[in-house]
Design a protein around this motif. Structure first.
Motif, PDB file in Angstrom:
ATOM      1  N   ARG A 186       0.846  -1.209   0.000  1.00  0.00           N
ATOM      2  CA  ARG A 186       0.000   0.000   0.000  1.00  0.00           C
ATOM      3  C   ARG A 186       0.876   1.253   0.000  1.00  0.00           C
ATOM      4  O   ARG A 186       0.621   2.199  -0.742  1.00  0.00           O
ATOM      5  CB  ARG A 186      -0.917  -0.022   1.221  1.00  0.00           C
ATOM      6  CG  ARG A 186      -2.077   0.945   1.098  1.00  0.00           C
ATOM      7  CD  ARG A 186      -3.018   0.902   2.281  1.00  0.00           C
ATOM      8  NE  ARG A 186      -2.336   1.136   3.540  1.00  0.00           N
ATOM      9  CZ  ARG A 186      -2.334   0.293   4.576  1.00  0.00           C
ATOM     10  NH1 ARG A 186      -2.974  -0.831   4.511  1.00  0.00           N
ATOM     11  NH2 ARG A 186      -1.685   0.580   5.688  1.00  0.00           N
ATOM     12  N   GLN A 187       1.920   1.239   0.837  1.00  0.00           N
ATOM     13  CA  GLN A 187       2.820   2.409   0.882  1.00  0.00           C
ATOM     14  C   GLN A 187       3.475   2.641  -0.482  1.00  0.00           C
ATOM     15  O   GLN A 187       3.592   3.772  -0.943  1.00  0.00           O
ATOM     16  CB  GLN A 187       3.909   2.191   1.938  1.00  0.00           C
ATOM     17  CG  GLN A 187       3.381   2.265   3.349  1.00  0.00           C
ATOM     18  CD  GLN A 187       4.478   2.280   4.416  1.00  0.00           C
ATOM     19  OE1 GLN A 187       4.180   2.322   5.580  1.00  0.00           O
ATOM     20  NE2 GLN A 187       5.743   2.254   4.031  1.00  0.00           N
ATOM     21  N   GLN A 188       3.892   1.541  -1.105  1.00  0.00           N
ATOM     22  CA  GLN A 188       4.571   1.655  -2.400  1.00  0.00           C
ATOM     23  C   GLN A 188       3.678   2.344  -3.435  1.00  0.00           C
ATOM     24  O   GLN A 188       4.130   3.181  -4.210  1.00  0.00           O
ATOM     25  CB  GLN A 188       4.966   0.259  -2.893  1.00  0.00           C
ATOM     26  CG  GLN A 188       5.696   0.281  -4.225  1.00  0.00           C
ATOM     27  CD  GLN A 188       5.988  -1.124  -4.737  1.00  0.00           C
ATOM     28  OE1 GLN A 188       6.052  -2.072  -3.957  1.00  0.00           O
ATOM     29  NE2 GLN A 188       6.151  -1.259  -6.032  1.00  0.00           N
ATOM     30  N   ARG A 189       2.368   1.972  -3.420  1.00  0.00           N
ATOM     31  CA  ARG A 189       1.428   2.580  -4.378  1.00  0.00           C
ATOM     32  C   ARG A 189       1.398   4.105  -4.229  1.00  0.00           C
ATOM     33  O   ARG A 189       1.104   4.818  -5.169  1.00  0.00           O
ATOM     34  CB  ARG A 189       0.003   2.061  -4.146  1.00  0.00           C
ATOM     35  CG  ARG A 189      -0.154   0.576  -4.240  1.00  0.00           C
ATOM     36  CD  ARG A 189      -0.639   0.133  -5.632  1.00  0.00           C
ATOM     37  NE  ARG A 189      -0.652  -1.318  -5.718  1.00  0.00           N
ATOM     38  CZ  ARG A 189       0.386  -2.063  -6.107  1.00  0.00           C
ATOM     39  NH1 ARG A 189       1.504  -1.489  -6.491  1.00  0.00           N
ATOM     40  NH2 ARG A 189       0.318  -3.379  -6.136  1.00  0.00           N
ATOM     41  N   SER A 190       1.662   4.612  -3.009  1.00  0.00           N
ATOM     42  CA  SER A 190       1.638   6.067  -2.806  1.00  0.00           C
ATOM     43  C   SER A 190       3.054   6.630  -2.656  1.00  0.00           C
ATOM     44  O   SER A 190       3.235   7.735  -2.125  1.00  0.00           O
ATOM     45  CB  SER A 190       0.847   6.409  -1.532  1.00  0.00           C
ATOM     46  OG  SER A 190      -0.359   5.713  -1.499  1.00  0.00           O
ATOM     47  N   ALA A 191       4.046   5.888  -3.080  1.00  0.00           N
ATOM     48  CA  ALA A 191       5.454   6.314  -2.997  1.00  0.00           C
ATOM     49  C   ALA A 191       5.825   6.760  -1.586  1.00  0.00           C
ATOM     50  O   ALA A 191       6.496   7.780  -1.386  1.00  0.00           O
ATOM     51  CB  ALA A 191       5.726   7.422  -4.020  1.00  0.00           C
TER      52      ALA A 191
END
Ligand code: NDP
Ligand code: OXD
Length: 319
Positions: A121-126
């Motif tokens: 999830r964090q990766q999707r929002s950088a």
């Protein structure tokens, strides 16, 4: 004397069945019901059948069967749907299927331990953020429900990864360095469990077992904070409305699900929407069709030598 024929009705990938049939059951006639040409065929006189979710009227047509081989480890697809003749039903027990299941189970336990859904999830929002705390496998107790072929192999491999593993089964098991619980000790087992792994067959006793009451008995406040539910046994054992509520209310911190009450899982299921839920499409441990036919060949050879068949289903217990 001609060798007994084999009936094949497997709702698997057609290409996988066709390619595995090439060279299988040497010297025997094979009637593959996936082949249009065999649709209306007389099935009398055929002694062996290899089946996965067979056509509803198949057993009325194949009246002379002596042994049924399940195309998978589970047999609910046969036991629950047919008026079965009193002949042996043989489960599929196989190294590749067992390895695949243990890989899936270890993967899911590690994914929740190492917060993979949160990091994705964090990766999707950088977002670059190191989530604390970081418990180790040894801080987490995985409770496996079902200590059969698949449960025992998963248990062994989870222990190699360092998890503290406990197990629950109908009859008490004695396993070195593992606390085990029998059917009567469910509450005690649940109260020690941080990650629950379901590897039970679907029977009248296990239907709807993973429900609100059971989720509320899992240990709260363990190393992961909230308990996690993982199920690769059968979807009929889980009450999905209760599961969705337990995830929304925070009784459960996450889940990994390979099996569902109805498959395929409907697009309207609330389970798709949880960031903390990992969904796979009943793909944890697919049968290798070549290995399945080898297993049926070996068992047929035993049967024809008048040796006992292996992995025969206990019809009364339902698995
Ligand atoms: P086994 O028959 O070897 O083991 C079943 C286990 O469940 C046993 O330990 C048994 O207890 C326990 N059990 C059964 N009923 C109860 C009950 N009422 N209460 C407590 N324990 C119970 O099966 P496998 O390990 O080979 O497979 C398990 C299931 O996994 C299959 O039936 C199938 O549904 C599912 N599966 C899913 C796949 C997937 O891709 N998602 C692939 C393959 C299988 P005891 O030891 O006392 O008999
Ligand atoms: C099985 C399955 O029972 O794939 O083998 O579910």
């Amino acid at each position: 004397m001609s060798l007994g024929a084999v009936l094949v009705d497997l709702k698997f990938s057609r290409d996988a069945v066709k390619s595995a049939l090439d060279g299988a059951f040497a010297g025997r006639e094979v009637v593959d019901l996936g082949d249009e040409a065999n649709q209306g065929r007389d099935l009398s006189g055929i002694p062996y059948a290899v089946l996965w979710k067979p056509d509803p009227f198949l057993l009325e047509r194949a009246k002379d069967l002596k042994v049924i081989f399940s195309g998978g480890a589970g047999v609910d697809h046969i036991l629950s749907n047919y008026d079965l003749p009193d002949i042996p039903i043989v489960r599929f027990v196989d190294r590749s299927l067992t390895d695949r299941m243990s890989e899936w189970v270890v993967l899911q336990c590690l994914a929740h331990l190492r917060r993979l859904p949160d990091y994705i999830r964090q990766q999707r929002s950088a977002v670059w953020y190191d989530i604390e705390p970081q418990p180790e496998a040894r801080d987490v107790t995985v409770g496996i429900m079902g200590l059969g072929v698949l449960g025992l192999d998963s248990l062994r491999k989870l222990k190699v990864m360092g998890f503290n593993v406990i197990g629950w089964s109908r009859g008490k098991k004695h396993i070195e360095d593992v606390d085990t619980y029998d059917a009567a000790s469910l509450e005690a087992f649940l109260g020690k469990t941080d990650i629950l792994v379901g590897l039970l067959p679907l029977t009248s006793e296990t239907k709807g077992l993973y429900n609100a009451r059971l989720f509320s008995r899992l240990r709260q406040g363990g190393a992961l904070g909230k308990p996690v539910f993982i199920n690769a046994g059968r979807g009929g054992s889980q009450v999905e409305a209760d599961l969705a509520k337990a995830l929304s209310s925070g009784i459960l911190g996450g889940a990994s699900l390979d099996v569902f009450e109805r498959e395929p899982l409907g697009t309207d299921s609330p389970l798709w929407a949880f960031d903390t839920v990992i969904i796979t499409p009943h793909a944890a441990a697919s049968s290798d069709v070549q290995a399945l036919f080898r297993h049926a060949e070996n068992q047929i050879a035993r049967f024809e030598r008048s040796e006992s068949l292996e992995h025969v289903v206990d019809r009364k217990a339902g698995y």
